[in-house]
Design an enzyme around this catalytic site. Structure first.
Site, PDB file in Angstrom:
ATOM      1  CG  ASP A  32     -23.827  69.513  -6.821  1.00 49.58           C
ATOM      2  OD1 ASP A  32     -24.374  70.592  -6.985  1.00 49.58           O
ATOM      3  OD2 ASP A  32     -24.559  68.689  -6.230  1.00 49.58           O
ATOM      4  CD  GLU A 239     -24.627  75.034  -1.473  1.00 48.44           C
ATOM      5  OE1 GLU A 239     -24.799  74.312  -0.485  1.00 48.44           O
ATOM      6  OE2 GLU A 239     -25.561  75.249  -2.563  1.00 48.44           O
TER       7      GLU A 239
END
Ligand code: FUB
Length: 340
Positions: A32, A239
């Site tokens: 991420d 997301e």
């Protein structure tokens, strides 16, 4: 001729292997990545993946991360330095577990780390921590940010000095439980031709630790100007929202989750609406895909992760970087992570 053909074959294999980006670091697992240029250097704010021993479940309970390490690079092709622990869950008064995808921002000489974690009741909230240096150490505010929920914060600083907080992720990220900023545990992801859920956006106040306004839902439109449908799993937001600006227009990029794509949509305001533009990154090894986009000395880069190094263990990922081609017509060239 046989030799030449074999040589061509060898060259192709060599080129394909060369085209696979390498992890920025291999001594820990990272995911991420949120990349920024601060003080003339590249800082990457990733999740720090560990095997916490939590059982696999549909809500991502096996992503049991406990802290953040900041990575620093002098250039995208250089070595990455692990600057050590920047923030640990035990030092966040309100957080119980699952320190998921973070982002960072800079304003007036201070650095702000935005991060999601579950509180004592199992609800994801977004917290903020403050530091004097880009690499931390960061000191967490005692409470989560009022008006925030779900996961995957990303902060975009616009040219006029305003900063916008984006967040959201469905399924394990709990965004589907919220309508009009209110929690209802009976809500699920919409289905069929109902509009898909969008990430949330709100402007931050000048102190950077609070929202200046209630968050709004970001709408992503199809080519007919209609909101993407909930059953359009190849294109709908799942997301990992990220915002960047190119040629005066705003680009919202995000993961489609269960279809494993990174996509983008273009708009004329940080609030949207955004119109779907295409695929940035084809599926990587591992279930999740999550990214950031950063311009370094006139070249755009995509920071992303995959689970190749761990042999495909979905919660043990590695951050990577590859050039991103913003085309003159405003589109983004699709990247195949393995050069196929
Ligand atoms: O790293 C935990 C979660 O996995 C992130 O918050 C999501 O974006 C996905 O990458």
């Amino acid at each position: 001729r046989d030799l030449q053909q074999r040589r061509e074959g060898n060259n192709l294999v060599h080129l394909a292997a060369h085209a696979i980006s390498q992890p920025l670091v291999t001594h820990i697992y990272t995911a991420d990545p949120s990349a920024h240029v601060f003080e003339g250097r590249l800082y990457i704010y990733p999740s720090h993946d560990i095997d916490a021993g939590a059982p696999f479940d549909d809500d991502g309970g096996h992503f049991g991360m406990e802290d953040y390490h900041v990575l620093r690079m002098d250039s995208p092709s250089g070595e990455a330095t692990d600057c050590g622990v920047a923030l640990h869950v035990r030092d966040v008064p309100w957080a119980a577990k699952q320190m998921w995808a973070p982002d960072a921002a800079h304003r007036d000489g201070r650095y702000y780390l935005y991060f999601p974690a579950k509180d004592g009741e199992g609800r994801f909230r977004i917290g903020v921590a403050v530091a004097e240096r880009p690499e931390g150490p960061f000191t967490a505010e005692p409470e989560p940010m009022a008006g925030t929920y779900s996961i995957d914060p990303a902060v975009y600083g616009d040219e006029d000095g305003a900063h916008y907080l984006y967040f959201g992720g469905i399924w394990g990220g709990q965004l589907q439980k919220y309508r009009d900023n209110r929690y209802d545990p009976t809500h699920e992801e919409p289905t069929g031709d109902a509009p898909a859920l969008g990430p949330r956006v709100g402007r931050l106040d000048a102190g950077m630790t609070q929202l200046a306004e209630p968050t709004r839902e970001v709408i992503i439109l199809d080519e007919q100007g209609q909101p993407l449908r909930a059953d359009d799993h190849e294109r709908r937001f799942f997301e990992g929202p990220w915002l960047h600006k190119y040629q005066g227009r705003y680009y919202l990029s995000y993961s489609t989750g269960n279809t494993h794509l990174l996509c983008y949509a273009i708009g004329d305001s940080p609030y949207g609406p955004f119109t779907y533009g295409g695929v940035i990154l084809k599926p990587v090894v591992g279930w999740t895909t999550h990214h950031s986009i950063c311009e370094v000395e006139g070249q755009w880069y995509l920071f992303y992760h995959d689970a190749l190094l761990s042999g495909g263990v979905t919660h043990l990922r590695s951050v990577k970087c590859t050039p991103l081609h913003m085309e003159a017509d405003g589109s983004i060239r699709t990247i195949d992570p393995y050069g196929n």
